[in-house]
Design a protein around this motif. Structure first.
Motif, PDB file in Angstrom:
ATOM      1  N   PHE A  33      -0.493   0.210   6.575  1.00  0.00           N
ATOM      2  CA  PHE A  33      -0.182   0.161   5.151  1.00  0.00           C
ATOM      3  C   PHE A  33      -0.718   1.443   4.519  1.00  0.00           C
ATOM      4  N   ASP A  35      -1.396   2.971   0.943  1.00  0.00           N
ATOM      5  CA  ASP A  35      -1.521   2.618  -0.465  1.00  0.00           C
ATOM      6  C   ASP A  35      -1.774   3.869  -1.300  1.00  0.00           C
ATOM      7  N   ILE A  64       6.039  -2.237  -0.944  1.00  0.00           N
ATOM      8  CA  ILE A  64       5.107  -3.348  -0.762  1.00  0.00           C
ATOM      9  C   ILE A  64       4.086  -3.322  -1.902  1.00  0.00           C
ATOM     10  N   ILE A  66       0.808  -4.216  -3.615  1.00  0.00           N
ATOM     11  CA  ILE A  66      -0.525  -4.677  -3.221  1.00  0.00           C
ATOM     12  C   ILE A  66      -1.443  -4.500  -4.423  1.00  0.00           C
ATOM     13  N   TYR A  74       2.962  -8.216   1.332  1.00  0.00           N
ATOM     14  CA  TYR A  74       1.762  -7.758   2.039  1.00  0.00           C
ATOM     15  C   TYR A  74       1.191  -8.884   2.892  1.00  0.00           C
ATOM     16  N   GLU A  90      -5.189   0.622   7.296  1.00  0.00           N
ATOM     17  CA  GLU A  90      -4.838   0.863   5.896  1.00  0.00           C
ATOM     18  C   GLU A  90      -5.412   2.204   5.463  1.00  0.00           C
TER      19      GLU A  90
END
Length: 123
Positions: A33, A35, A64, A66, A74, A90
Motif C-alpha cells: 500500500f 499512502d 484505496i 485509507i 483497504y 506500507e
C-alpha cells in the motif's frame, strides 16, 4: 524488467484483484500500500519474476481510501492477503498528482521499490 499493469482505480477491479490473490498467491512476491497526504492510496501486487526476469506489478492506481488504517477496500485487500499469508508493506510516497503523467509516477515508484529491494535490480 518490470511492467506496471494498471487494473483501474479501485471500483470493479477490486474483484479482479481478489481473484489474482486467491488463485495466484504462490506467485505473489509483495503486497504494498502506498499512502500519501493528497489522494487515495495506491495498491501494488508485485509478482515473482517469470521468464527472462519479467516481473508484473498489478496496480490499483489512486483508488484505496485509507483513514487511520480504516476503509472498506483497504480492509478487504488486507484480509485477502492475510488469508494467503502474504505480508503487506506500507509506504508513504509522493502523490500521483505531483506528477504530470502516470508513467512518471511509475518511474518514481520503480526507484523506490528498487532501493528497498522489493523488485529486481536493473540489469
Amino acid at each position: 524488467m518490470q511492467k506496471f499493469i494498471t487494473m483501474g482505480e479501485g471500483y470493479h477491479e477490486i474483484f479482479e484483484l481478489q481473484a489474482l490473490i486467491e488463485y495466484n498467491h504462490e506467485r505473489v512476491r509483495h503486497a504494498i500500500f502506498l499512502d500519501n497526504d493528497k489522494s487515495p492510496a495506491t495498491f501494488l501486487l508485485i509478482m515473482k519474476p517469470v521468464e527472462q526476469d519479467l516481473q508484473a506489478i498489478y496496480t490499483i492506481y489512486n483508488g484505496i481510501a485509507i483513514k487511520d488504517g480504516e476503509g472498506k477496500k483497504y480492509q478487504l485487500i488486507k484480509s485477502w492477503c492475510e488469508d494467503k499469508n502474504l505480508s503487506i508493506v506500507e509506504f508513504s510516497t509522493k502523490s500521483p498528482e505531483d506528477f504530470y503523467e502516470r508513467e512518471q509516477f511509475y518511474q518514481y515508484l520503480t526507484g523506490i521499490l528498487r532501493l528497498n529491494h522489493l523488485i529486481l535490480p536493473m540489469t
